[in-house]
Design a protein around this motif. Structure first.
Motif, short mmCIF file in Angstrom:
data_model
loop_
_atom_site.label_atom_id
_atom_site.label_comp_id
_atom_site.label_asym_id
_atom_site.label_seq_id
_atom_site.Cartn_x
_atom_site.Cartn_y
_atom_site.Cartn_z
N SER A 130 0.85 -1.20 0.00
CA SER A 130 0.00 0.00 0.00
C SER A 130 0.88 1.24 0.00
CB SER A 130 -0.89 0.02 1.25
OG SER A 130 -1.70 -1.11 1.30
N GLY A 131 0.42 2.26 -0.70
CA GLY A 131 1.16 3.52 -0.74
C GLY A 131 1.69 3.79 -2.13
N ASN A 132 2.55 4.77 -2.24
CA ASN A 132 3.07 5.22 -3.53
C ASN A 132 4.35 4.49 -3.93
OD1 ASN A 132 0.97 7.06 -3.82
ND2 ASN A 132 2.11 8.68 -2.79
N ALA A 133 4.36 3.19 -3.75
CA ALA A 133 5.51 2.38 -4.13
C ALA A 133 5.46 2.08 -5.63
CB ALA A 133 5.52 1.08 -3.34
N ALA A 134 6.59 1.69 -6.19
CA ALA A 134 6.67 1.40 -7.62
C ALA A 134 5.83 0.18 -7.99
CB ALA A 134 8.11 1.17 -8.03
N THR A 135 5.69 -0.77 -7.10
CA THR A 135 4.86 -1.94 -7.33
C THR A 135 3.85 -2.07 -6.19
OG1 THR A 135 4.81 -4.32 -7.76
CG2 THR A 135 6.46 -3.54 -6.22
N ASN A 136 2.64 -2.50 -6.52
CA ASN A 136 1.59 -2.62 -5.50
C ASN A 136 1.30 -4.06 -5.14
OD1 ASN A 136 0.71 -0.03 -7.33
ND2 ASN A 136 0.61 0.31 -5.12
N GLY A 151 6.48 -12.97 -9.35
CA GLY A 151 5.62 -12.11 -10.14
C GLY A 151 5.50 -10.75 -9.49
N SER A 152 5.48 -9.71 -10.30
CA SER A 152 5.31 -8.35 -9.77
C SER A 152 4.64 -7.49 -10.83
CB SER A 152 6.65 -7.74 -9.36
OG SER A 152 7.53 -7.74 -10.44
N VAL A 153 3.88 -6.50 -10.37
CA VAL A 153 3.18 -5.61 -11.28
C VAL A 153 3.83 -4.22 -11.22
CG1 VAL A 153 1.41 -4.96 -9.57
CG2 VAL A 153 0.94 -4.68 -12.00
N TYR A 154 3.97 -3.61 -12.39
CA TYR A 154 4.49 -2.25 -12.48
C TYR A 154 3.58 -1.45 -13.40
CZ TYR A 154 8.71 -3.70 -10.11
OH TYR A 154 9.59 -4.17 -9.17
N PHE A 155 3.32 -0.21 -13.02
CA PHE A 155 2.50 0.70 -13.82
C PHE A 155 3.40 1.70 -14.53
CE2 PHE A 155 -0.49 -0.99 -10.84
CZ PHE A 155 -1.66 -1.08 -11.57
N ILE A 171 -5.76 -5.82 -10.94
CA ILE A 171 -4.60 -6.65 -11.26
C ILE A 171 -4.21 -7.53 -10.08
CG2 ILE A 171 -2.16 -6.61 -11.92
CD1 ILE A 171 -2.84 -4.24 -13.72
N LYS A 172 -4.39 -7.07 -8.86
CA LYS A 172 -4.11 -7.92 -7.69
C LYS A 172 -4.97 -9.18 -7.72
CE LYS A 172 -2.74 -4.33 -4.44
NZ LYS A 172 -3.12 -3.57 -3.24
#
Length: 185
Positions: A130-136, A151-155, A171-172
Motif C-alpha cells: 500500500s502507498g506510492n511504491a513502484a509496485t503494488n 511475479g510483480s506488477v508495475y504501472f 490486477i491484484k
C-alpha cells in the motif's frame, strides 16, 4: 444632504447585493476507472508450469521461461520470472523478499499472505503493498525442490496510490488467480 445619504445608501446596498462568496478553485479530481469483469483462460507454456490468466492481458515471452502480461488499458505489466531451484531455495526466497521490502521507503504498509496448495505442491507468498511504491503487488511460488517463480506488477505512471487504486485492485485479483491456478508439469 438627503441626496448624499441617498447615494451612500444606494452605494452600500449595491455593494452588499453585488458581493458574492469568494470563488474557490475546485480540488484536483481523479478519473473514475471501471473495468469489465475478468474472464480467465488456461495459459500453457513450454516451461515447467501452467496457470490461468486474464483474457484481456497480452502475453510477451521473455528469456528463460519469463513472461510479461501487458494490461494496455491500465498501462501496467505483470512480470513473471522463472528460476530453477538448484540447492539455492534459501537464496531465492531471500531475493524475493528483498525485492518486496526494497519498496518499504515509499510504502505505507506491506501485507504478507501465505499461499499453500499441498495437492499440487505449490507454495508461496503474496505481498500487497500500500502507498506510492513502484509496485503494488508481488508474489512468489515454488515447489521447494525444482521450481521458483516470482511475479510483480508495475504501472507506466507516477505511483499515486489513490488514482491507480482501481487498476491495482483489478490486477491484484488477477495475480491471486495466477497463484491459485499455478501447476507444475
Amino acid at each position: 444632504m438627503k441626496i448624499k445619504s441617498f447615494i451612500a445608501l444606494i452605494f452600500l446596498t449595491s455593494l452588499t447585493i453585488c458581493c458574492k462568496d469568494d470563488v474557490l478553485p475546485k480540488p484536483a479530481s481523479q478519473l473514475r476507472l471501471d473495468y469489465p469483469g475478468a474472464t480467465y483462460k488456461a495459459f500453457e507454456t513450454p516451461c515447467p508450469f501452467t496457470f490461468e490468466m486474464n483474457k484481456t492481458a497480452n502475453v510477451e515471452t521473455d528469456k528463460d521461461c519469463g513472461y510479461s502480461l501487458h494490461y494496455k488499458k491500465m498501462k501496467a505489466t505483470v512480470y513473471l520470472t522463472y528460476k530453477p531451484v538448484q540447492n539455492n531455495i534459501d537464496k531465492l526466497l531471500r531475493d524475493a523478499q528483498k525485492l518486496t521490502y526494497e519498496h518499504v521507503i515509499k510504502a505505507d504498509d506491506i501485507l504478507e499472505q501465505p499461499f499453500i496448495n499441498d495437492n499440487d505442491k505449490v507454495y508461496g507468498m503474496f505481498y500487497r503493498v500500500s502507498g506510492n511504491a513502484a509496485t503494488n503487488a508481488q508474489f512468489y511460488v515454488t515447489d521447494s525442490v525444482k521450481h521458483f517463480v516470482t511475479g510483480s506488477v508495475y504501472f507506466y505512471a507516477k505511483p499515486n496510490y489513490d488514482s491507480i487504486m482501481p487498476a491495482t485492485d483489478y490486477i491484484k485479483k488477477d495475480m491471486r488467480k495466477i497463484m491459485e491456478t499455478f501447476r507444475w508439469k
